[in-house]
Design an enzyme around this catalytic site. Sequence first.
Site, PDB file in Angstrom:
ATOM      1  N   HIS A 188       0.808  -1.215   0.000  1.00 18.51           N
ATOM      2  CA  HIS A 188       0.000   0.000   0.000  1.00 18.51           C
ATOM      3  C   HIS A 188       0.847   1.274   0.000  1.00 18.51           C
ATOM      4  O   HIS A 188       0.372   2.322  -0.400  1.00 18.51           O
ATOM      5  CB  HIS A 188      -1.049  -0.036   1.110  1.00 18.51           C
ATOM      6  CG  HIS A 188      -2.188  -0.921   0.711  1.00 18.51           C
ATOM      7  ND1 HIS A 188      -2.180  -2.266   0.948  1.00 18.51           N
ATOM      8  CD2 HIS A 188      -3.308  -0.657  -0.009  1.00 18.51           C
ATOM      9  CE1 HIS A 188      -3.270  -2.794   0.428  1.00 18.51           C
ATOM     10  NE2 HIS A 188      -3.970  -1.847  -0.160  1.00 18.51           N
ATOM     11  N   GLU A 429     -12.126 -10.163  -6.802  1.00 17.20           N
ATOM     12  CA  GLU A 429     -10.697 -10.281  -6.481  1.00 17.20           C
ATOM     13  C   GLU A 429     -10.353 -11.645  -5.899  1.00 17.20           C
ATOM     14  O   GLU A 429      -9.280 -11.828  -5.341  1.00 17.20           O
ATOM     15  CB  GLU A 429     -10.236  -9.135  -5.578  1.00 17.20           C
ATOM     16  CG  GLU A 429     -11.092  -8.878  -4.371  1.00 17.20           C
ATOM     17  CD  GLU A 429     -10.670  -7.634  -3.576  1.00 17.20           C
ATOM     18  OE1 GLU A 429      -9.583  -7.095  -3.802  1.00 17.20           O
ATOM     19  OE2 GLU A 429     -11.456  -7.218  -2.716  1.00 17.20           O
ATOM     20  N   ASP A 453      -5.268  -8.384  -5.545  1.00 14.54           N
ATOM     21  CA  ASP A 453      -5.596  -9.591  -4.787  1.00 14.54           C
ATOM     22  C   ASP A 453      -5.897 -10.771  -5.704  1.00 14.54           C
ATOM     23  O   ASP A 453      -5.527 -11.903  -5.400  1.00 14.54           O
ATOM     24  CB  ASP A 453      -6.789  -9.328  -3.853  1.00 14.54           C
ATOM     25  CG  ASP A 453      -6.330  -8.638  -2.576  1.00 14.54           C
ATOM     26  OD1 ASP A 453      -5.325  -9.092  -2.009  1.00 14.54           O
ATOM     27  OD2 ASP A 453      -6.946  -7.646  -2.169  1.00 14.54           O
ATOM     28  N   CYS A 500      -9.874  -2.082 -11.039  1.00 18.48           N
ATOM     29  CA  CYS A 500      -9.346  -1.036 -10.154  1.00 18.48           C
ATOM     30  C   CYS A 500      -8.033  -1.451  -9.499  1.00 18.48           C
ATOM     31  O   CYS A 500      -7.469  -0.711  -8.714  1.00 18.48           O
ATOM     32  CB  CYS A 500     -10.376  -0.629  -9.104  1.00 18.48           C
ATOM     33  SG  CYS A 500     -10.789  -1.951  -7.973  1.00 18.48           S
TER      34      CYS A 500
END
Length: 547
Positions: A188, A429, A453, A500
């Site tokens: 992240h 995901e 993911d 996304c």
Amino acid sequence: MKEYKGKRVFGGIAIGKICIYKKEEQQVKRIRIADTNAEILRYRQAKNEAIEQLQDLYQKALKEVGEANAAIFEVHQMMLEDTDYNESIESIVSGQSVNAEYAVALTGDNFSQMFAAMEDEYMKARAADVKDISERVLSILMRTDNPIIDTDEPVIVVADDLAPSQTVQLDKDLILAFVTVQGSLNSHTAILARTMSIPALVQTSFQIDRQIDGKLGIVDGENGVFYVEPDEKTVQEMKRRQKEEHHKKELLLALRGKENVTLDGRRVMLYANIGNIKDLATVIQNDAGGIGLFRSEFIYLEREQFPTEEEQFQIYRQVAETMAGKRVIIRTLDIGADKQCDYFEMEHEENPALGCRAIRICLSRPEIFRTQLRALFRASIFGKIAIMYPMITSIKEIEQIYAIVSQVKAELDEQNIEYGQPEQGIMIETPAAVLISDLLAKKVDFFSIGTNDLTQYTLALDRQNTSLDAFYDPHHPAVLRMISMVVDNAHKAGIWAGICGELGADLSLTKEFLAMGVDELSVSPGSILPIRKIVRETNVEQYKAGN
Ligand code: PEP
Ligand code: MG
């Protein structure tokens, strides 16, 4: 001049002072104290402050997550008042003439060992609580007002690694670039750097030396090089390249206001990923058609306790109003795995990526979920909000979500509180969601494929584990086939499907995604115009025919 190689997260060149990220160190030292009465008083004040903090937390939790979950804060208050615990601390201070920090840490360790050795399961579990209350008092006693990055000018942040809970605390206006020794390309921190459009390197091959703090540094994000104390020739060369890049960006800015349409008339929605309302400025600058992913968990990560319904409502409303009628897809809480929030008090897990995260937390702790849903439904009258649920694996989960949504709406009706009718979609995901996407498509308004993911779960590769990079293939045909399958199933059911995850911004795949019929790409704001450029230069039918 020293030069180190790292892995490129985001291009660009940053030139500026190096700032070593300082972790809040909680190293307790044993110090001799002359005035032990004053030291005992200092301990008592810290303890009282901890009790006040716990009382606030209790009140807040009572409202947000109900009495059963709030009770732990009451238990902690009682433990801090415990006579044996207090006598132990005060007698260590007076008997050994030592500082309160040392006495608290020692008592915390002794008591928790004592509890851990007990037969009774309930008492055993108190070991963690004693540690917890002791750490709370310690952090009050050891409080320093030193900011995490100590600067008033923008700097290159250098760290061993940065957890999401640490990056959320950084003042983004003061960051020119990130360089970390560890960290994966899908972490992240990497995602944050892309959102901020700043150069960043991970897995940089050097050892952090505090002596470089404050020295001049250069991050060449394009070539993955970090220069420490660069020579004059390098500085001049990098300044020249910085100018060149600036010029390229200016050219791209000419694409603002233009449509995302291919030469043969195919349209695609280009949206932005954000984690914070502060990111909205770059979203507008880069002319995004909407927000395709607002990672709402960052609202939770930047706080020390659950955000209230009102706090969340104000944030969602502000995003919706700023985007002025453009679609804003807000993903519900995706805590867990690498995004840990202490106050959620999650059990330790052997495999957190396969554990209690995202929708699983929301369905097993519906009080938390309901608060967020109430805020989202209320905010949805101020713009075009859509709600997106993460980590879906089954139809049953959708049914459970809708049951909670119905309760929330009934509650709002009863209280005469206005709310809108936001679209509701899901993230695809997990391989399970891909394989039942034909069924899921009948239940929701849209799909957004989370390739970060999806890749990790399909290839059985932990996205945080950098030692697996040799096995990591972001273009693996299994993942590309899955994307294509999801898009087909969405279209058969008459809904749209986007991407996304980070793969959506991979310019080498833009044409392929158009050929698959992907309806939307949601990417970091800085990637929107480069994708628009490719879209406008592509003829999809010719590309499919191999020309
Ligand atoms: C993803 O998994 O691709 C995604 C967009 O969500 P996150 O990276 O926040 O897990
Ligand atoms: Mg995800």
